[in-house]
Design an enzyme around this catalytic site. Structure first.
Site: not given
Ligand SMILES: Cc1ncc(COP(=O)(O)O)c(C=O)c1O
Length: 410
Positions: A204, A368, A230, A207, A128
């Protein structure tokens, strides 16, 4: 042939989410965008309301009743999160405003104190933007980002990742589950090699956190980040888990109230972790809502959720795969309940627009993950993603709506 039934109480659970009382253009809501943000059960909404209506005050600063009650609830949530992901100690849990902030914190603090010019950081094509851009922002000091490759089904090629470790590798930062395609990464396979070479690993977990058991000790990672929204909790709160040794030696990310030991104009000394990383008034109600969300998920059972979502995935995958014009991107046996697809005859945003008319919420776009889209050779997908409130009826509605797209764009 997979069974058509599962004893998971999805319909009952759906009743605990007030959003599903809402009609969209007079139709019931079919929510297939949990990967973007999960809906909230009454228990979370009520806990946040209670925080503001019965207990609200600032925390860590007052010796009066309200402040000490809320401080205890906030710190109890830290303990709850620590147990939920099986960290060694609650002091290894830092509350941030999001996973994005947690990753920015790590990028800033690690690049200030540990990563130097010409060092290498291994990422992957699945990441992401939140696990790409913070490192690039730090690149003023000539850090090299090394990007690990994908297999033919666009899951991470771990052998390639491990082969990219060199004497210059200072860090590996990798997604636990792809938000675009749903592939789950075998983190242990990475950490078992990285640990031998003393290379820290950031995971990370945005998900994965609501869809499978996370045990940071078993994973062997040094850092794990996720966002509250999430996992059926409020937006505005994120979690950074960091091994105690790391959090103790990393410099603070932001300065302000609550993160200091002593301040004078000549010199400031900092509080110990985790307070060192929680400058200013934290997201109090959001943290408390996150505690209620973790209770909710634990009451349902994370293993039960995982098994049910796999069941939903398999059904949706099989049915979608039979439909004309549909191309599913990246199937594998080791996936969370996310399906990205394209259609020969309709653009992803047209699919999402037509679905919307049916009361179905899905995401279209690059999610993203523009580098991943480039790698696949497309600019966008339509993405469906499941949560614990989705049912087989939702899949039927999805299939009917794809048929309608096919009728519309003959
Ligand atoms: C895999 C992953 N990493 C990071 C993020 C970033 O999360 P946030 O926008 O809640 O900070 C997301 C959000 O969609 C994500 O799916």
């Amino acid at each position: 042939m997979i069974s058509n039934t599962h004893n998971f109480p999805a319909k009952e659970l759906k009743g605990q989410f007030p959003i599903f009382l809402k009609k969209i253009y007079g139709k019931p809501l079919t929510f297939l965008d949990t990967a973007a943000s999960a809906q909230k059960p009454y228990s979370v909404i009520d806990e946040v309301k209670k925080c503001y209506s019965e207990n609200y005050s600032n925390i860590h600063r007052g010796i009066y009743y309200l402040s000490s009650t809320l401080t205890k609830q906030y710190e109890d949530t830290r303990i709850k999160v620590s147990k939920f992901i099986n960290s060694e100690d609650p002091s290894e849990i830092v509350f941030t405003k999001s996973a994005t902030e947690a990753l920015n914190l790590l990028a800033t603090s690690l690049c200030k104190s540990y990563i130097n010019d010409d060092d290498e950081i291994i990422l992957s094509h699945l990441e992401h933007h939140a696990n790409i851009v913070p490192w690039q922002i730090q690149k003023s000091n000539n850090i090299k980002l090394v990007i690990s490759e994908l297999k033919d089904n666009f899951s991470l090629d771990i052998d390639d990742l491990l082969s990219k470790i060199t004497s210059k590798t200072k860090l590996i930062s990798i997604t636990h589950m792809s938000n675009s395609l749903g592939h789950i990464t075998d983190i242990k396979k990475i950490t078992s090699e990285a640990n031998k070479k003393n290379i820290p690993v950031i995971v990370d977990g945005c998900q994965y956190i609501a869809h499978g058991k996370v045990d940071v000790k078993e994973l062997g990672c040094d850092f794990y980040v996720f966002s509250g929204h999430k996992i059926y909790g409020p937006s505005g709160v994120g979690v950074l888990y960091g091994k105690k040794d790391w959090l103790n030696k990393l410099p603070p990310y932001q300065g302000g109230g609550d993160m200091i030991e002593k301040v004078s104009f000549e010199k400031t000394t900092f509080a110990s972790a985790p307070q060192k990383f929680e400058a200013g008034t934290p997201p109090i109600a959001q943290v408390i809502g996150l505690g209620a969300a973790i209770d909710f998920v634990q009451d349902v059972g994370i293993e039960e959720i995982k098994s049910y979502e796999k069941f939903l995935y398999q059904h949706a995958y099989e049915k979608m795969n039979e439909l004309p014009n549909v191309k599913i991107i990246g199937h594998s046996e080791n996936k969370g309940a996310i399906i990205s697809f394209t259609m020969n005859n309709a653009h992803p945003s047209d699919i999402a627009t037509l679905f919307d008319q049916e009361g179905i919420a899905i995401r279209s776009g690059h999610h993203c993950t523009q580098p991943l889209m480039n790698k696949i050779g497309i600019s966008q997908t339509a993405r469906i993603s499941f949560g614990l409130y989705n049912t087989m009826e939702d899949i039927d509605i999805l299939i009917q709506s794809i048929n309608k797209v096919n009728d519309f764009f003959k």
